[in-house]
Enzyme design. Structure first.
Site, mmCIF file in Angstrom:
data_model
loop_
_atom_site.group_PDB
_atom_site.id
_atom_site.type_symbol
_atom_site.label_atom_id
_atom_site.label_comp_id
_atom_site.label_asym_id
_atom_site.label_seq_id
_atom_site.Cartn_x
_atom_site.Cartn_y
_atom_site.Cartn_z
ATOM 1 N N ASP A 53 -25.504 22.381 53.874
ATOM 2 C CA ASP A 53 -26.041 22.806 55.168
ATOM 3 C C ASP A 53 -26.255 21.596 56.081
ATOM 4 O O ASP A 53 -26.034 20.449 55.707
ATOM 5 C CB ASP A 53 -27.305 23.652 55.007
ATOM 6 C CG ASP A 53 -28.474 22.894 54.410
ATOM 7 O OD1 ASP A 53 -28.555 21.658 54.585
ATOM 8 O OD2 ASP A 53 -29.341 23.535 53.780
ATOM 9 N N HIS A 172 -20.164 26.731 54.377
ATOM 10 C CA HIS A 172 -21.196 26.010 53.633
ATOM 11 C C HIS A 172 -22.229 26.975 53.060
ATOM 12 O O HIS A 172 -22.320 28.136 53.461
ATOM 13 C CB HIS A 172 -21.892 24.995 54.549
ATOM 14 C CG HIS A 172 -22.877 25.612 55.511
ATOM 15 N ND1 HIS A 172 -24.206 25.805 55.202
ATOM 16 C CD2 HIS A 172 -22.719 26.081 56.783
ATOM 17 C CE1 HIS A 172 -24.830 26.363 56.237
ATOM 18 N NE2 HIS A 172 -23.947 26.537 57.209
ATOM 19 N N CYS A 173 -23.004 26.455 52.105
ATOM 20 C CA CYS A 173 -24.209 27.138 51.630
ATOM 21 C C CYS A 173 -25.344 26.129 51.752
ATOM 22 O O CYS A 173 -25.408 25.412 52.753
ATOM 23 C CB CYS A 173 -24.025 27.691 50.225
ATOM 24 S SG CYS A 173 -23.325 26.535 49.024
ATOM 25 N N THR A 174 -26.243 26.036 50.799
ATOM 26 C CA THR A 174 -27.319 25.057 50.901
ATOM 27 C C THR A 174 -26.863 23.678 50.432
ATOM 28 O O THR A 174 -26.902 22.702 51.177
ATOM 29 C CB THR A 174 -28.552 25.512 50.105
ATOM 30 O OG1 THR A 174 -29.103 26.679 50.726
ATOM 31 C CG2 THR A 174 -29.628 24.431 50.097
ATOM 32 N N THR A 180 -20.097 27.798 47.994
ATOM 33 C CA THR A 180 -19.044 27.065 48.693
ATOM 34 C C THR A 180 -17.961 26.612 47.722
ATOM 35 O O THR A 180 -16.769 26.659 48.034
ATOM 36 C CB THR A 180 -19.661 25.850 49.410
ATOM 37 O OG1 THR A 180 -20.543 26.321 50.437
ATOM 38 C CG2 THR A 180 -18.601 24.952 50.024
#
Length: 279
Positions: A53, A172-174, A180
């Site tokens: 992120d 994206h993710c975290t 991802t």
């Protein structure tokens, strides 16, 4: 952070597959271009980027991000993750929220924000992560990434968007490693990239992201936790990705059938993805 977008007709390039992030504060960002795909054609550079992120993005690095020319950002995080750390807005770029793990209440990747924000809290839950429990939970999540209804719906919209939407794109993710990671692995595999190269791209997170998180490991240890417990939480393992591919094989038989039957991405759209992203 609202800033002007660059000229999207001038795509970014990378020196080689898996090159270091061109945005210093986004260490786990990388271009998926450069790998060799079907018929010896290369995956186009400057077209698709994977990342964690945007919380670490600094104002000084914003121009470097802008230079990528990203027009669509696909966010695989949960509603809670997005609310606590919203993506920045960039003029000329759209943000698409896709909650991959909405149907899973126990998935570790969807709760990583807690680890980033207050590792001391996680120390109290050490029993739940130790003794191989974290590895088991994450491996199970990687199987869910293939079959969970919310994952299928999210990845369907993502790949359909890549085939017909505004590129260059970023997803994206975290931490940019699990939700991802599977999206990147599935995408590259569909484009004919070898499994060894797919795995190389996937494992780069261990070189890029994990060292940058040393302060979290230190805080976790200070709170009484064993830092080794966090390695599978913040890093990636070959066995994690293998679980997703095993699930594809068991349920669908091939990556093409996973896209067709699991995601509703038919052969024509698969061909469009190859034509769009292979040079």
């Amino acid at each position: 952070m609202a800033v002007m977008s660059p000229d999207v007709n001038t795509p970014a390039t990378v020196a080689s597959p898996g090159a270091p992030s061109p945005v210093g504060s986004l260490v786990n960002l990388r271009d998926l271009g450069g790998w060799t795909g079907s018929d010896g054609r290369a995956v186009r550079t400057g077209m698709l980027f994977r990342s964690a992120d945007f919380r670490p993005l600094t104002d000084d690095d914003a121009p470097a991000y802008q230079a990528l020319g990203v027009r669509t950002v696909y966010d695989f995080r949960s509603a809670g993750e997005r609310e606590s750390a919203p993506d920045p807005t960039f003029d000329g770029a759209s943000n698409v929220g896709l909650d991959v793990l909405a149907d899973s209440s126990m998935a570790v990747p969807a709760n990583l924000a807690e680890f980033f924000s207050d590792p001391a809290l996680v120390a109290k839950a050490g029993e739940q992560l130790s003794g191989g429990k974290a590895v088991e939970a994450i491996t199970s999540t990687y199987r869910d990434l293939v079959t969970l209804p919310s994952a299928r719906a999210s990845y369907r919209q993502f790949f359909a968007g890549l085939a017909s939407g505004a590129n260059p794109s970023l997803f994206h993710c975290t931490a940019g490693k699990d939700r991802t990671g599977w999206a990147a692995a599935a995408f590259l595999t569909l484009l004919g990239v070898s499994h060894d190269d797919v795995l190389t791209d996937y494992l780069l997170t261990n070189e890029r992201l994990v060292p940058s998180l040393q302060p979290i490991f230190d805080k976790f240890a200070a709170a009484g936790g064993d830092p080794a417990v966090l390695l599978p939480v913040f890093g990636v393992r070959e066995e994690f990705l293998a679980a997703s591919f095993d699930e594809v094989g068991n349920v669908h038989g091939s990556i093409e059938q996973y896209f067709a039957d699991g995601l509703g991405i038919n052969a024509d759209t698969q061909a469009t993805l190859r034509a769009t992203f292979l040079a």
